[in-house]
Design a protein around this motif. Sequence first.
Motif, PDB file in Angstrom:
ATOM      1  N   VAL A 213      -1.777   6.291 -15.407  1.00  0.00           N
ATOM      2  CA  VAL A 213       0.120   6.415 -15.816  1.00  0.00           C
ATOM      3  C   VAL A 213       0.695   5.508 -16.039  1.00  0.00           C
ATOM      4  O   VAL A 213       1.516   5.485 -16.852  1.00  0.00           O
ATOM      5  CB  VAL A 213      -0.507   6.357 -14.142  1.00  0.00           C
ATOM      6  N   CYS A 214      -0.030   4.205 -15.785  1.00  0.00           N
ATOM      7  CA  CYS A 214       0.761   2.850 -16.133  1.00  0.00           C
ATOM      8  C   CYS A 214      -0.070   2.769 -17.923  1.00  0.00           C
ATOM      9  O   CYS A 214       0.617   1.333 -18.126  1.00  0.00           O
ATOM     10  CB  CYS A 214       0.680   1.693 -15.153  1.00  0.00           C
ATOM     11  N   THR A 215      -0.999   3.263 -17.935  1.00  0.00           N
ATOM     12  CA  THR A 215      -2.084   2.898 -19.604  1.00  0.00           C
ATOM     13  C   THR A 215      -2.006   1.325 -19.047  1.00  0.00           C
ATOM     14  O   THR A 215      -2.991   0.720 -20.143  1.00  0.00           O
ATOM     15  CB  THR A 215      -1.274   2.407 -20.499  1.00  0.00           C
ATOM     16  N   ASN A 216      -2.390   0.690 -18.003  1.00  0.00           N
ATOM     17  CA  ASN A 216      -2.151  -0.743 -17.805  1.00  0.00           C
ATOM     18  C   ASN A 216      -3.902  -1.200 -17.501  1.00  0.00           C
ATOM     19  O   ASN A 216      -4.727   0.240 -16.884  1.00  0.00           O
ATOM     20  CB  ASN A 216      -1.820  -2.127 -16.772  1.00  0.00           C
ATOM     21  N   SER A 217      -4.951  -1.639 -17.272  1.00  0.00           N
ATOM     22  CA  SER A 217      -6.203  -2.060 -17.273  1.00  0.00           C
ATOM     23  C   SER A 217      -6.025  -1.743 -15.373  1.00  0.00           C
ATOM     24  O   SER A 217      -5.137  -2.303 -14.836  1.00  0.00           O
ATOM     25  CB  SER A 217      -7.067  -3.321 -17.773  1.00  0.00           C
ATOM     26  N   MET A 218      -7.383  -0.751 -15.294  1.00  0.00           N
ATOM     27  CA  MET A 218      -6.900  -1.265 -13.654  1.00  0.00           C
ATOM     28  C   MET A 218      -7.816  -2.314 -12.518  1.00  0.00           C
ATOM     29  O   MET A 218      -9.156  -3.052 -13.737  1.00  0.00           O
ATOM     30  CB  MET A 218      -8.074   0.146 -13.107  1.00  0.00           C
ATOM     31  N   TYR A 219      -7.563  -2.735 -11.842  1.00  0.00           N
ATOM     32  CA  TYR A 219      -8.070  -3.722 -11.178  1.00  0.00           C
ATOM     33  C   TYR A 219      -8.685  -3.363  -9.559  1.00  0.00           C
ATOM     34  O   TYR A 219      -7.715  -2.395  -9.256  1.00  0.00           O
ATOM     35  CB  TYR A 219      -8.039  -5.137 -10.974  1.00  0.00           C
ATOM     36  N   PRO A 220      -9.801  -3.512  -9.066  1.00  0.00           N
ATOM     37  CA  PRO A 220     -10.044  -3.190  -7.295  1.00  0.00           C
ATOM     38  C   PRO A 220      -8.603  -3.117  -6.513  1.00  0.00           C
ATOM     39  O   PRO A 220      -7.907  -4.452  -6.732  1.00  0.00           O
ATOM     40  CB  PRO A 220     -11.484  -4.129  -6.650  1.00  0.00           C
ATOM     41  N   PRO A 221      -8.074  -2.704  -5.671  1.00  0.00           N
ATOM     42  CA  PRO A 221      -9.065  -1.021  -5.914  1.00  0.00           C
ATOM     43  C   PRO A 221      -8.863   0.147  -6.756  1.00  0.00           C
ATOM     44  O   PRO A 221      -7.646   0.101  -7.382  1.00  0.00           O
ATOM     45  CB  PRO A 221      -8.797  -0.673  -4.512  1.00  0.00           C
TER      46      PRO A 221
ATOM     47  N   VAL B  89       3.014   7.885  -7.630  1.00  0.00           N
ATOM     48  CA  VAL B  89       1.978   9.479  -7.346  1.00  0.00           C
ATOM     49  C   VAL B  89       2.525  10.471  -6.885  1.00  0.00           C
ATOM     50  O   VAL B  89       1.902  11.519  -6.097  1.00  0.00           O
ATOM     51  CB  VAL B  89       1.693   9.660  -8.206  1.00  0.00           C
ATOM     52  N   HIS B  90       2.937   9.550  -5.231  1.00  0.00           N
ATOM     53  CA  HIS B  90       2.764   9.786  -4.241  1.00  0.00           C
ATOM     54  C   HIS B  90       1.851  10.661  -3.091  1.00  0.00           C
ATOM     55  O   HIS B  90       1.688  11.862  -2.828  1.00  0.00           O
ATOM     56  CB  HIS B  90       4.040  10.984  -4.044  1.00  0.00           C
TER      57      HIS B  90
ATOM     58  N   ARG C  83      -0.770  11.317  -4.951  1.00  0.00           N
ATOM     59  CA  ARG C  83      -1.008  13.080  -5.637  1.00  0.00           C
ATOM     60  C   ARG C  83      -1.678  12.292  -7.408  1.00  0.00           C
ATOM     61  O   ARG C  83      -0.895  11.835  -8.222  1.00  0.00           O
ATOM     62  CB  ARG C  83       0.203  14.103  -6.200  1.00  0.00           C
ATOM     63  N   CYS C  84      -2.854  13.200  -7.065  1.00  0.00           N
ATOM     64  CA  CYS C  84      -3.295  13.085  -8.792  1.00  0.00           C
ATOM     65  C   CYS C  84      -2.628  13.939  -9.835  1.00  0.00           C
ATOM     66  O   CYS C  84      -2.191  14.185  -9.592  1.00  0.00           O
ATOM     67  CB  CYS C  84      -4.794  13.604  -9.080  1.00  0.00           C
ATOM     68  N   PRO C  85      -2.030  12.711 -10.996  1.00  0.00           N
ATOM     69  CA  PRO C  85      -1.543  12.872 -11.974  1.00  0.00           C
ATOM     70  C   PRO C  85      -2.218  14.029 -13.060  1.00  0.00           C
ATOM     71  O   PRO C  85      -1.880  14.558 -13.480  1.00  0.00           O
ATOM     72  CB  PRO C  85      -1.055  11.431 -12.671  1.00  0.00           C
ATOM     73  N   THR C  86      -3.571  14.110 -13.112  1.00  0.00           N
ATOM     74  CA  THR C  86      -4.637  14.928 -13.356  1.00  0.00           C
ATOM     75  C   THR C  86      -4.496  16.120 -13.296  1.00  0.00           C
ATOM     76  O   THR C  86      -3.998  17.377 -13.744  1.00  0.00           O
ATOM     77  CB  THR C  86      -5.932  14.112 -14.373  1.00  0.00           C
ATOM     78  N   CYS C  87      -5.373  16.210 -12.118  1.00  0.00           N
ATOM     79  CA  CYS C  87      -5.231  18.057 -11.341  1.00  0.00           C
ATOM     80  C   CYS C  87      -4.824  18.125 -10.561  1.00  0.00           C
ATOM     81  O   CYS C  87      -4.301  19.228  -9.834  1.00  0.00           O
ATOM     82  CB  CYS C  87      -6.783  18.213 -10.573  1.00  0.00           C
ATOM     83  N   ARG C  88      -4.109  17.408  -9.636  1.00  0.00           N
ATOM     84  CA  ARG C  88      -2.096  17.542  -8.717  1.00  0.00           C
ATOM     85  C   ARG C  88      -3.085  17.516  -7.333  1.00  0.00           C
ATOM     86  O   ARG C  88      -2.521  18.107  -6.333  1.00  0.00           O
ATOM     87  CB  ARG C  88      -1.686  18.715  -8.860  1.00  0.00           C
TER      88      ARG C  88
END
Length: 310
Positions: free
Chosen positions: A50-58, A76-77, A79-84
């Motif tokens: 979504v934001c294209t930043n590196s992910m950190y825990p959690p 994204v409320h 909801r998975c942005p890939t499969c909804r």
Amino acid sequence: MEMESIECVSLSDGIEDEEIQSSFSSAKTHNIIPSGIAPTSVHELLECPVCTNSMYPPIHQCHNGHTLCSTCKTRVHNRCPTCRQELGDIRCLALEKVAESLELPCKYYSLGCPEIFPYYSKLKHEALCNFRPYNCPYAGSECSVTGDIPYLVAHLRDDHKVDMHTGCTFNHRYVKSNPREVENATWMLTVFHCFGQYFCLHFEAFQLGMAPVYMAFLRFMGDETEARNYSYSLEVGANGRKLIWEGTPRSIRDSHRKVRDSHDGLIIQRNMALFFSGGDRKELKLRVTGRIWKEQQNPEGGVCIPNLCS
């Protein structure tokens, strides 16, 4: 506020590092990605879609295994942005463990930073990295341009039409026909090149409380540690009176507003400025002179001695 007449004479011469409590074995194998190789595949694996930043825990995932960062989970409320599909509260512990085992180059490695850091401490370094780009120091607009010093010097000259001068002494004359109408304004008049470095001279008018004031100060185009090697003086006066300011130029890492609001420069009250202007006090005519010098360490005495440019 526009300046009606200006004469310029140049005399020759972060994010805090998080403590991660791992539920896995304390024995870790660190995978180091060389600084000369872009960490594309690993970086993409840990990049939030979504934001294209590196992910950190959690790090969160949906039931189908798609991941995203905790900040974007609320955006994204749930909801998975890939499969909804609904995300729920599933953490991707496997990906968090992969991140814990990595050592990555600073994201500014292409700009010259040779450092390699554990994944979870990389952000703290990058927020303070000496190789990170500088923000444009132009004070007359909210310019979003960033880059290294040579790029910004060209940008100031070509895009902001800033005057460029060579030498470490300066002599400015500021003229305004109606100085009693002082509104917040910023004027960046000159970039000086001396000692192989670049310096930005600012002069502006603004309200300090209820009183209009004029202020002049110098900023160094480089980091704070380098700025401490230089000093400068500013002088304004007339009619047998003068004000003198001496100090160290502030790095352009500090924003223009931060320097101005700290009052780190030559401040002239309006009444004093009009006194220096002479005449009927209906026109501002200030002449500000100054010089820049480099402090040199005396190898015998251990004290700094000024090195003045010719």
